[in-house]
Design an enzyme around this catalytic site. Sequence first.
Site, short mmCIF file in Angstrom:
data_model
loop_
_atom_site.label_atom_id
_atom_site.label_comp_id
_atom_site.label_asym_id
_atom_site.label_seq_id
_atom_site.Cartn_x
_atom_site.Cartn_y
_atom_site.Cartn_z
N ARG A 1 0.88 -1.18 0.00
CA ARG A 1 0.00 0.00 0.00
C ARG A 1 0.91 1.22 0.00
NH1 ARG A 1 -5.36 1.47 3.41
NH2 ARG A 1 -6.11 0.01 1.84
N HIS B 1 -7.27 1.15 -6.60
CA HIS B 1 -7.54 0.25 -5.48
C HIS B 1 -8.23 -1.01 -6.03
CE1 HIS B 1 -7.85 -1.08 -1.48
NE2 HIS B 1 -8.75 -0.28 -0.98
N GLN C 1 -10.13 -3.76 -3.77
CA GLN C 1 -11.43 -3.34 -3.24
C GLN C 1 -12.52 -3.49 -4.30
OE1 GLN C 1 -12.27 -1.96 0.03
NE2 GLN C 1 -14.27 -2.51 -0.79
N ASP D 1 -17.37 7.27 -1.60
CA ASP D 1 -16.10 7.11 -0.89
C ASP D 1 -15.86 8.41 -0.12
OD1 ASP D 1 -13.56 6.26 -0.10
OD2 ASP D 1 -12.63 6.49 -2.07
N CYS E 1 -16.43 1.55 0.47
CA CYS E 1 -15.25 0.72 0.77
C CYS E 1 -14.83 0.83 2.23
CB CYS E 1 -14.09 1.08 -0.15
SG CYS E 1 -13.51 2.79 0.04
N ARG F 1 -13.45 -8.82 1.13
CA ARG F 1 -12.05 -8.54 0.81
C ARG F 1 -11.24 -9.82 0.98
NH1 ARG F 1 -10.11 -3.30 1.21
NH2 ARG F 1 -8.22 -4.25 0.37
N1 NVA Z 1 -10.07 6.78 -1.55
C1 NVA Z 1 -9.80 6.29 -0.22
C2 NVA Z 1 -9.98 4.81 -0.15
C3 NVA Z 1 -9.75 4.24 1.22
C4 NVA Z 1 -9.87 2.76 1.26
C5 NVA Z 1 -8.38 6.67 0.16
O1 NVA Z 1 -7.47 6.53 -0.65
O2 NVA Z 1 -8.19 7.15 1.28
N1 CP Z 2 -11.26 -0.22 2.20
C1 CP Z 2 -10.00 -0.26 2.64
O1 CP Z 2 -9.06 -0.46 1.88
O2 CP Z 2 -9.87 -0.08 3.99
P1 CP Z 2 -8.51 0.09 4.80
O3 CP Z 2 -7.96 1.45 4.47
O4 CP Z 2 -8.93 -0.02 6.24
O5 CP Z 2 -7.56 -0.99 4.40
#
Ligand code: NVA
Ligand code: CP
Length: 308
Positions: free
Chosen positions: A108, A135, A138, A227, A267, A295
Site C-alpha cells: 500500500r 484500489h 477493493q 467514498d 469501501c 475482501r
Molecule cells: N479513496 C480512499 C480509499 C480508502 C480505502 C483513500 O485513498 O483514502
Molecule cells: N477499504 C479499505 O481499503 O480499507 P482500509 O484502508 O482499512 O484498508
Amino acid sequence: MKNFINISDCSSVELRAIIEEAKKRKQNRSGLNKSAPDEDKPFEGKSMAMIFEKPSTRTRMSFDIAVKQLGGSSIILNPDGIHYGKGEETLKDTAKVLSEYVDIVMLRTSSHKNLEEFGRHLDVPIINGLSDVSHPCQIMSDILTYEESNGSIEGKTVCWIGDGNNNMSNSLIEAAGKFNFKLNIGCPKKYSPNKSILKLAKKEKVKLTITSKPLEAATGADCVMTDKWVSMNDKVNKISKKKTLKPYQVNKKLMSKANSDAIFMHCLPVGRGEEVTNDVIDGKQSVVWRQALNRVHAQKSIIKWCID
Ligand code: NVA
Ligand code: CP
C-alpha cells in the site's frame, strides 16, 4: 508469475475467473472457523510480506486472514522499520532481498510509481493494496459482493457519487469496461475523472456517463457507491473540497432515485454525515460489512491467480 496492479492490466476472462474462484472457495468453506485453512491449502509453506505506507484496517486484516485460509503465513513490515528505499539501501535492493524470503508481496503506497518500480525488481508477484492511482482489490471484492446480492453485474448500472477522481473511481471505471456494466458518475466538474482514465475508458468503450447532477446519476441505478471526500494523503484544501462536494451526499432522497432493489456500497472508512447519511449506511440497502468480509475472499483468489 503475475502481478495484480491495476484491473486494466488483466483480461475480462482472467478477472471473471478470479471472481468465480472466490465464490466457489467461499461456498466450500461454509461452517469453518474464520481463520481455518481451506481443505486444499494452496499456499501451504508459503508466505506474503505486506508493506503499508498508509494506515489500513481492512486491507491489513483481510490479507492476513486470506493467507491463513490459503494455508500460508504473512508478515507485516513497517516501512519505517525496514531499509525501504531510503538510507543505506535502494528500493531495488530491498525488493531483491524480499524475493529471497517470501512468495508474494502486497504494497500500500502513496506513490503508484514506487509500486511499479518495486514490482519491476521483485522476483515474486506484487499486489496493489491501494495506491494514489487505484484500489483494484477493493473493486474486485465489490464485484463479488454485488453479484452475491443481485446476480451478474453485466449490463447493470452502477452509480458513483462524490469524488470522481480518486483511486476507487479509477478502478471502478476500469472494472466497468472489463465486467461490462454501465457507470454513471455524479461529481462536480472540479473532481471529474482525470484525462488519462478518460482516455482508457474511451479505448475500452466503457459505458460511462459523467454528470454534475447527482440525482440524475442515481436514477435507475442498481448500485450506489461513494467514498471519503478526502482520501488519505490527498494534498488539497480539505474544507474547500468538502464544501464543493456537499451536494454530492448519498442520502435517502438520492437512494430513492435508484432502483428499489439497489444496494449501497462504501469501501470504508466512512465519513458519516458527509458523503453518506447514517440512515443509508445503516439501512437495509447497505452491504458495507459484507464488502469488508469479501475482501478476504476476493484477495484469496487474487493471490492464487498471481502464484498459479
Ligand atoms: N479513496 C480512499 C480509499 C480508502 C480505502 C483513500 O485513498 O483514502
Ligand atoms: N477499504 C479499505 O481499503 O480499507 P482500509 O484502508 O482499512 O484498508
